[in-house]
Each structure stands twice: as structure tokens, then as C-alpha cells.
Scaffold this motif. Structure first.
Motif, PDB file in Angstrom:
ATOM      1  N   ALA A 133       0.814  -1.223   0.000  1.00  0.00           N
ATOM      2  CA  ALA A 133       0.000   0.000   0.000  1.00  0.00           C
ATOM      3  C   ALA A 133       0.844   1.268   0.000  1.00  0.00           C
ATOM      4  N   GLN A 134       1.835   1.338   0.867  1.00  0.00           N
ATOM      5  CA  GLN A 134       2.648   2.557   0.949  1.00  0.00           C
ATOM      6  C   GLN A 134       3.439   2.769  -0.334  1.00  0.00           C
ATOM      7  N   GLU A 135       3.999   1.694  -0.876  1.00  0.00           N
ATOM      8  CA  GLU A 135       4.753   1.799  -2.127  1.00  0.00           C
ATOM      9  C   GLU A 135       3.848   2.256  -3.260  1.00  0.00           C
ATOM     10  N   PHE A 136       2.629   1.735  -3.285  1.00  0.00           N
ATOM     11  CA  PHE A 136       1.670   2.100  -4.326  1.00  0.00           C
ATOM     12  C   PHE A 136       1.341   3.591  -4.232  1.00  0.00           C
ATOM     13  N   ARG A 137       1.061   4.071  -3.011  1.00  0.00           N
ATOM     14  CA  ARG A 137       0.729   5.491  -2.843  1.00  0.00           C
ATOM     15  C   ARG A 137       1.885   6.392  -3.262  1.00  0.00           C
ATOM     16  N   VAL A 138       3.094   6.017  -2.876  1.00  0.00           N
ATOM     17  CA  VAL A 138       4.267   6.831  -3.226  1.00  0.00           C
ATOM     18  C   VAL A 138       4.443   6.881  -4.736  1.00  0.00           C
ATOM     19  N   LEU A 139       4.280   5.732  -5.388  1.00  0.00           N
ATOM     20  CA  LEU A 139       4.442   5.691  -6.842  1.00  0.00           C
ATOM     21  C   LEU A 139       3.396   6.562  -7.528  1.00  0.00           C
ATOM     22  N   LEU A 140       2.136   6.453  -7.124  1.00  0.00           N
ATOM     23  CA  LEU A 140       1.085   7.275  -7.728  1.00  0.00           C
ATOM     24  C   LEU A 140       1.322   8.756  -7.478  1.00  0.00           C
ATOM     25  N   ARG A 141       1.723   9.092  -6.264  1.00  0.00           N
ATOM     26  CA  ARG A 141       1.997  10.509  -5.965  1.00  0.00           C
ATOM     27  C   ARG A 141       3.129  11.035  -6.834  1.00  0.00           C
ATOM     28  N   THR A 142       4.174  10.228  -7.016  1.00  0.00           N
ATOM     29  CA  THR A 142       5.317  10.660  -7.829  1.00  0.00           C
ATOM     30  C   THR A 142       4.901  10.911  -9.271  1.00  0.00           C
ATOM     31  N   VAL A 143       4.133   9.978  -9.832  1.00  0.00           N
ATOM     32  CA  VAL A 143       3.670  10.144 -11.213  1.00  0.00           C
ATOM     33  C   VAL A 143       2.790  11.390 -11.330  1.00  0.00           C
ATOM     34  N   ALA A 144       1.873  11.569 -10.381  1.00  0.00           N
ATOM     35  CA  ALA A 144       0.962  12.719 -10.434  1.00  0.00           C
ATOM     36  C   ALA A 144       1.720  14.035 -10.314  1.00  0.00           C
ATOM     37  N   HIS A 145       2.726  14.095  -9.447  1.00  0.00           N
ATOM     38  CA  HIS A 145       3.507  15.325  -9.325  1.00  0.00           C
ATOM     39  C   HIS A 145       4.263  15.625 -10.616  1.00  0.00           C
ATOM     40  N   ARG A 146       4.796  14.595 -11.257  1.00  0.00           N
ATOM     41  CA  ARG A 146       5.495  14.823 -12.517  1.00  0.00           C
ATOM     42  C   ARG A 146       4.530  15.348 -13.579  1.00  0.00           C
ATOM     43  N   VAL A 147       3.327  14.779 -13.613  1.00  0.00           N
ATOM     44  CA  VAL A 147       2.330  15.244 -14.592  1.00  0.00           C
ATOM     45  C   VAL A 147       1.937  16.692 -14.307  1.00  0.00           C
ATOM     46  N   ALA A 148       1.718  17.020 -13.030  1.00  0.00           N
ATOM     47  CA  ALA A 148       1.354  18.395 -12.671  1.00  0.00           C
ATOM     48  C   ALA A 148       2.457  19.376 -13.029  1.00  0.00           C
ATOM     49  N   ALA A 149       3.701  18.906 -13.064  1.00  0.00           N
ATOM     50  CA  ALA A 149       4.846  19.774 -13.375  1.00  0.00           C
ATOM     51  C   ALA A 149       5.190  19.784 -14.858  1.00  0.00           C
ATOM     52  N   THR A 150       4.376  19.141 -15.692  1.00  0.00           N
ATOM     53  CA  THR A 150       4.654  19.054 -17.129  1.00  0.00           C
ATOM     54  C   THR A 150       4.873  20.421 -17.742  1.00  0.00           C
ATOM     55  N   GLU A 151       5.946  20.552 -18.498  1.00  0.00           N
ATOM     56  CA  GLU A 151       6.175  21.765 -19.284  1.00  0.00           C
ATOM     57  C   GLU A 151       5.474  21.589 -20.621  1.00  0.00           C
ATOM     58  N   LEU A 152       4.357  22.279 -20.788  1.00  0.00           N
ATOM     59  CA  LEU A 152       3.574  22.134 -22.012  1.00  0.00           C
ATOM     60  C   LEU A 152       4.239  22.885 -23.154  1.00  0.00           C
ATOM     61  N   LEU A 177      -0.752  16.263 -24.898  1.00  0.00           N
ATOM     62  CA  LEU A 177      -0.885  14.905 -24.390  1.00  0.00           C
ATOM     63  C   LEU A 177       0.450  14.169 -24.417  1.00  0.00           C
ATOM     64  N   PHE A 178       1.221  14.393 -25.468  1.00  0.00           N
ATOM     65  CA  PHE A 178       2.537  13.771 -25.541  1.00  0.00           C
ATOM     66  C   PHE A 178       3.412  14.240 -24.392  1.00  0.00           C
ATOM     67  N   ALA A 179       3.401  15.541 -24.116  1.00  0.00           N
ATOM     68  CA  ALA A 179       4.216  16.074 -23.021  1.00  0.00           C
ATOM     69  C   ALA A 179       3.785  15.492 -21.679  1.00  0.00           C
ATOM     70  N   ALA A 180       2.483  15.440 -21.429  1.00  0.00           N
ATOM     71  CA  ALA A 180       1.985  14.902 -20.159  1.00  0.00           C
ATOM     72  C   ALA A 180       2.259  13.408 -20.049  1.00  0.00           C
ATOM     73  N   GLY A 181       2.066  12.669 -21.145  1.00  0.00           N
ATOM     74  CA  GLY A 181       2.302  11.234 -21.121  1.00  0.00           C
ATOM     75  C   GLY A 181       3.755  10.876 -20.904  1.00  0.00           C
ATOM     76  N   MET A 182       4.659  11.645 -21.498  1.00  0.00           N
ATOM     77  CA  MET A 182       6.082  11.400 -21.264  1.00  0.00           C
ATOM     78  C   MET A 182       6.476  11.803 -19.848  1.00  0.00           C
ATOM     79  N   ALA A 183       5.916  12.901 -19.350  1.00  0.00           N
ATOM     80  CA  ALA A 183       6.211  13.313 -17.988  1.00  0.00           C
ATOM     81  C   ALA A 183       5.789  12.239 -16.985  1.00  0.00           C
ATOM     82  N   ALA A 184       4.690  11.557 -17.254  1.00  0.00           N
ATOM     83  CA  ALA A 184       4.229  10.496 -16.355  1.00  0.00           C
ATOM     84  C   ALA A 184       5.241   9.361 -16.287  1.00  0.00           C
TER      85      ALA A 184
END
Length: 405
Positions: free
Chosen positions: A173-192, A392-399
Motif C-alpha cells: 500500500a505505501q509503495e503504491f501510494r508513493v508511486l502514484l503521488r510521484t507520477v501525479a507530481h510529474r504530470v502536474a509539473a509538465t512543461e507544455l 498529451l505527448f508532453a503529459a504522457g512522457m512526464a508520467a
């Protein structure tokens, strides 16, 4: 899960206080596993160990059960993010809610058309509200973004967490949450991307040849292909269970019984649609690997091809995501295995770039990138963006990767 009748209020014993909760949880499991139309009130009651009569004391009908299953999980997630103040808190809340209600997103996406018109409107208002909350949090963290770009990234962040409803990968559970949070933060930081790039793919090498003619293209093709095109459109718009053979025949100008000259049953049409979609994705995945200059180039090609496919064949994407449960069990199992293998091929390509990810984590990340595309192409409110393919390409690669290497 089966609750003994002696402890569930049957045969004169005391009715448990959480009876409604048990019923809703059981109904949700049935809807996810078998689909709304293949689940009956009798099935749900039998799993719990009560009679149908006892079930109807709590819920008027199956539609009410579906409505409550969708709205209760959605409300809990929305209430959680409404209390957050920062982007980090919002992402943490979404990670908790996605894992606590793992099937909720798949449930409303697959069964949305079987909700009442009023409930559909309510669900959409709630989802738009959740996206607005995410947009505001992203804009507070990145004040340089305009409203529209922050809104786009808000929807992409929500898609990251929706993705866990569409696979069965298990992590601590903890590993799953950390992984999802990391991916989401990278997506939120996407340089469009900036500039005047158009909405079409940048290069012809990343376009998809039609695997099913679109309705406006189908007149010059075989009747079989025209039937498949019509069925894909109708299944996407109305849902498989609401479309008849007569509807499909009428869409191409023939009688319903004439369809049986080409397909033995309606489910064969659905299987053919999903098969063609799978064949297309397998083809572009192989081409991406074979033609790539390096591992990152391979990932980029896979994503470019998938974006082109999703835009060219939105109906196929929606049908593949939403209608698989209507196939016979053995046929559906074969398609699920094929889909998993496609994800694994993509995940192995990601591991070549990200050796820090094990197989399970790589699958989670790839599913998140794919769901970003799947979700956005089904949102009419985002179709106006002039460079949507590139966004979408930028966000998908950032993920998937922190930076280009």
C-alpha cells in the motif's frame, strides 16, 4: 464474500447495522466483474446470503444500487480533496481515495450510460468540480500557468488516479501510494509546448492507418467493414446492451437479420472491434521498438502512435475500455490476456529507460500514461486545444520519465 444468513438478519436474527454498506460493496463487485446488465438483484442477494425480498427493503431496484455505488465512492473522494489546501495535499488525498475505492472509476466509466439522465448530469458536475479543484491547486503551485493549461493538467492528474481502476497490479500500500503521488507530481509539473503547433500529429510517421473505417469513410468498403464501423459507433454512443442487431443493420441500410450473413451473433461484432483495436496497438508497438534509435525514442514513438490511434478511433478506445464484460467469459479472458501482454511490452520498454522500476511499478506507470490519453480524448471540453496532441505527448512522457536522456 458471503455473509451467513444467521448473522445477516435472516431467519429472525437481528439485522446488522452495516447491511446497506455490505449490499453496496457486493453490488459494486458484481458490476465490476460482470457488468451492470449481467448482474441481477438475485445474484447480489445470493452472494450476501439473503433473499431478494430482503434486498428490496433497502434498495428499490438495480439502478438505485448502481447510482449509489457510483455516487458514494465519488463523493468520498471529492470530499477528501475539498479539504486540501496545497497541491501536495490534494495529490496525497487522491492517492488514498483511488486505492480505497479502486474500482470506482472503472465502474462509472463502464456503466455511465445506464444511469438516469439526472444522475449522469450529477456525476459530470462532480467530476468537473474535482477537475476544477485540481486545476486551482496546480495553478497555486505554478502561478505562471494560465487557467486553460492548469485545467488540462488537472484532468491529466485525475486520470493518473483513475488508471488504477483498470488493472489488477498489486503493490504494498505505501509503495503504491508513493508511486502514484510521484507520477501525479510529474504530470502536474509538465512543461507544455508553446507556439502555434496544430492539433494534428507532427509527423506522418506517427499516424495510424484506419483499422476500422469511420462512418463517413465506410461507403466504399466491404459490407462487413461497414457493419463493424457502425457497431463501433453505436456501442460507443449507447452501450453494447442498448444496441440491437436491427439498429446495426439499419445504420448501413440493411435489415437486422441480414447482419447474420456476416456475423453469427452481436457479441462477434464486439469481439471483432476489440480484436482490431488490439491488432493495431500490437502493430504500432512493434514498429516503435523496431524503428527506434534508442530506448527513449522507442517510448516516444509508442506514445505518439497511441495518441494518433486514440484520436483517429475514439469509438474503439471507448468500446475497448467499457464493453469487454459483454463478451463470453472465455473470449473476454483472451482479450484481457492480450491487453496485458501489450502493456507488458510497453512496460519493458519503460524499464529500459527507468531501471529503477520493477515490472509491477513499470506497469502502473504505463497504465497511468495510457489513461491520460484515454480520458482526455473523451472530454469534449478539451478538444478545442490547438496543440492537444503535443500537450498529451508532453503529459504522457512526464508520467513515465523525469526528463529526457
Amino acid at each position: 464474500m458471503r455473509v451467513n444468513a444467521a448473522t445477516s438478519g435472516e431467519n429472525g436474527s437481528a439485522r446488522p447495522r452495516n447491511r446497506k454498506e455490505v449490499i453496496l460493496r457486493t453490488a459494486t463487485e458484481h458490476f465490476l466483474r460482470n457488468g451492470y446488465h449481467r448482474t441481477s438483484m438475485v445474484d447480489i442477494a445470493a452472494t450476501i446470503g439473503i433473499t431478494s425480498t430482503a434486498l428490496y427493503r433497502h434498495f428499490t431496484n438495480k439502478e438505485e444500487l448502481l447510482t449509489r455505488s457510483v455516487l458514494d465512492g465519488l463523493d468520498e473522494i471529492i470530499e477528501g480533496i475539498a479539504r486540501t489546501e496545497s497541491l501536495d495535499e490534494l495529490i496525497d488525498s487522491l492517492a488514498h481515495g483511488a486505492l480505497a475505492h479502486r474500482g470506482m472509476s472503472a465502474l462509472w466509466q463502464r456503466e455511465f450510460r445506464y444511469l438516469s439522465t439526472e444522475t449522469q448530469a450529477l456525476v459530470m458536475r462532480k467530476l468537473v468540480g474535482a477537475a476544477a479543484t485540481a486545476q486551482a491547486a496546480i495553478q497555486r503551485a505554478r502561478p505562471e500557468l494560465n487557467h486553460d493549461d492548469a485545467e488540462f493538467l488537472g484532468w491529466c492528474v485525475l486520470a493518473v488516479f483513475e488508471s488504477v481502476s483498470h488493472h489488477q497490479v498489486m503493490l504494498p500500500a505505501q509503495e503504491f501510494r508513493v508511486l502514484l503521488r510521484t507520477v501525479a507530481h510529474r504530470v502536474a509539473a509538465t512543461e507544455l509546448p508553446t507556439g502555434a503547433a496544430g492539433g494534428e500529429p507532427e509527423s506522418a510517421e506517427h499516424t495510424i492507418d484506419p483499422v476500422i473505417p469511420m462512418p463517413h469513410e465506410a461507403s466504399g468498403t466491404s459490407r462487413r467493414d461497414r457493419l463493424i464501423a457502425a457497431a463501433a459507433l453505436l456501442f460507443s454512443e449507447r452501450g453494447y446492451a442498448s444496441v440491437s442487431i436491427d439498429d446495426i443493420g439499419a445504420a448501413v441500410g440493411i435489415t437486422g437479420p441480414s447482419v447474420y450473413y456476416h456475423f453469427r451473433r452481436k457479441s462477434d461484432l464486439l469481439a471483432e472491434i476489440i480484436d482490431r483495436a488490439a491488432a493495431a496497438t500490437e502493430h504500432y508497438t512493434a514498429v516503435s521498438i523496431d524503428d527506434a534509435d534508442n530506448p527513449v525514442d522507442s517510448l516516444e514513438r509508442m506514445l505518439r502512435y497511441y495518441i494518433s490511434f486514440a484520436f483517429t478511433h475514439r469509438d474503439l478506445v471507448r468500446v475497448a475500455v467499457s464493453e469487454l464484460t459483454h463478451l463470453p467469459a472465455d473470449v473476454a479472458a483472451g482479450h484481457r490476456a492480450r491487453q496485458r501482454e501489450g502493456i507488458m511490452t510497453w512496460a519493458r520498454a519503460l524499464q529500459a529507460v527507468r531501471p529503477d522500476l520493477d515490472e509491477a511499478a513499470a506497469r502502473v506507470v504505463v497504465q497511468a500514461a495510457i489513461m491520460i490519453v484515454n480520458d482526455v480524448v473523451r472530454l469534449p471540453g478539451l478538444m478545442w486545444r490547438p496543440r492537444l496532441h503535443d500537450d498529451l505527448f508532453a503529459a504522457g512522457m512526464a508520467a513515465q520519465v523525469t526528463q529526457r536522456t
